[in-house]
Write an enzyme that holds these catalytic residues in place. Sequence first.
Site, mmCIF file in Angstrom:
data_model
loop_
_atom_site.group_PDB
_atom_site.id
_atom_site.type_symbol
_atom_site.label_atom_id
_atom_site.label_comp_id
_atom_site.label_asym_id
_atom_site.label_seq_id
_atom_site.Cartn_x
_atom_site.Cartn_y
_atom_site.Cartn_z
ATOM 1 N N LYS A 1 0.772 -1.359 0.026
ATOM 2 C CA LYS A 1 -0.208 0.019 0.138
ATOM 3 C C LYS A 1 0.904 1.250 -0.102
ATOM 4 O O LYS A 1 2.190 1.148 -0.017
ATOM 5 C CB LYS A 1 -1.091 -0.062 1.340
ATOM 6 C CG LYS A 1 -1.962 -1.146 1.115
ATOM 7 C CD LYS A 1 -3.002 -1.273 0.172
ATOM 8 C CE LYS A 1 -3.598 -2.681 -0.273
ATOM 9 N NZ LYS A 1 -4.429 -3.196 0.581
HETATM 10 C C1 LIG Z 1 -5.507 -4.139 1.044
HETATM 11 C C2 LIG Z 1 -7.194 -4.150 0.854
HETATM 12 C C3 LIG Z 1 -7.848 -4.241 2.169
HETATM 13 C C4 LIG Z 1 -7.132 -5.055 3.417
HETATM 14 O O1 LIG Z 1 -6.119 -4.358 3.896
HETATM 15 P P1 LIG Z 1 -5.294 -5.267 5.045
HETATM 16 O O2 LIG Z 1 -4.421 -4.174 5.572
HETATM 17 O O3 LIG Z 1 -4.363 -6.028 4.395
HETATM 18 O O4 LIG Z 1 -6.064 -5.953 5.782
HETATM 19 C C5 LIG Z 1 -9.066 -4.043 2.164
HETATM 20 N N1 LIG Z 1 -9.608 -3.537 1.010
HETATM 21 C C6 LIG Z 1 -9.134 -2.942 -0.038
HETATM 22 C C7 LIG Z 1 -9.718 -2.534 -1.252
HETATM 23 C C8 LIG Z 1 -7.663 -3.554 -0.037
HETATM 24 O O5 LIG Z 1 -6.921 -3.149 -1.334
#
Ligand SMILES: *Cc1c(COP(=O)(O)O)cnc(C)c1O
Length: 395
Positions: A193
């Site tokens: 991210k």
């Molecule tokens: C990555 C992601 C999540 C989950 O995030 P985590 O921190 O890995 O639990 C939820 N929604 C979207 C759209 C994502 O890309």
Amino acid sequence: MRSQADSPPEPFLIFGSPLIEQAEIDEVIACMRSGWLGTGPRVAQFERDFAAYQNLSPARVAAVNSCTAALHVSMVASGLEPGSEVITTPLTFCASVNAIIHAGLAPVLADIDPVTQNIAPAAIEAAITPRTRAVLPVHFAGRPCEMDAIMAIARKHDLLVIEDCAHAIETEYHGRKAGTFGDFGCFSFYATKNVVTGEGGMIVGRDEASIARAKVLALHGMSKDAWHRFGDKGYKHYQVIEAGFKYNMMDLQAAIGIHQLARVEQNWRRREAIWKRYMQAFAGLPIGLPAAPAADTRHAYHLFTVLIDEERCGISRDAFLDTMNTQRIGTGVHYLSVPEHPYYQQSYGWMPEQWPNAMRVGRQTVSLPLSPKLSDVEVERVISALQQTLSTARS
Ligand SMILES: *Cc1c(COP(=O)(O)O)cnc(C)c1O
């Protein structure tokens, strides 16, 4: 490592590889030497820094160990009646839907707009039933959803809004930060991210009371966290006031996040430059390109996705992925639409054809590397690999 175009064999370009610098490494070491690894002063600092970045009071944010946890806790904290319906997009990571399910609620899908790839307000309106209680929009790829329309629908039908901001740390819509429109905004600091802690997440609440409840739920339902209990102010008894979860962020994670967040704008500018270079390089090709950011919004440039329509490109999406891989370029798919997966088909009777826009995008989409870690040479490698893949397919 940065690659050199003239040093064969070229290293495999890993999709979504994070840019970790010395400041994060030093802070993790300092954290370990301090002996305080769990939730403590570094998490508190990361919360303050995140709140400052989002222009919020620190009492309106809570760090957790993932965005999935943030979504789950937000929905439990909302106190919705079991079985209440929550409308979300079929073009999202499974976590958005699983969090609804784990909160004892019923997921309902509303198709995307084929141009923006975000949930279509008209589709939300059409999916509302007497049992609908909440909407969970996902700011896909970092492009804000149409929040004016979504908030108007929410007001009209008295619905909660929980924003999935996993792609949207830098996103703004009409001068306001994504995650601050709804009752809760949920952010991710997963390794791919825009701000990274390895695993990690943040909840933003509409008010201090809702975030206080979320904080209690995120740590076993305990009324005081360990930092406050084991600090130098004397032992404090805790009370369990709800059956909560084990979702707290560690100081080890926050140690990374503090320095990542300090460079969030710098990294955003680098991704914007890569995005613009891709747009320019791919302009004449038979692939679908991302829609230009809408006026008075800020795109977070989390994902650069192209559409590979086999009829126009002469190659299937999956063959395209393989060919890029052969050229040592890692790619991603965000996402096969949720109803493509067997669990949802079996449990809810969903079929992908019910949400045709998300189905088509999910079957054609490819995410290209967009990490701020990419060198100019690597960006050009991605571009020529894509051009090569298409020209071989059409010859
Ligand atoms: C990555 C992601 C999540 C989950 O995030 P985590 O921190 O890995 O639990 C939820 N929604 C979207 C759209 C994502 O890309």
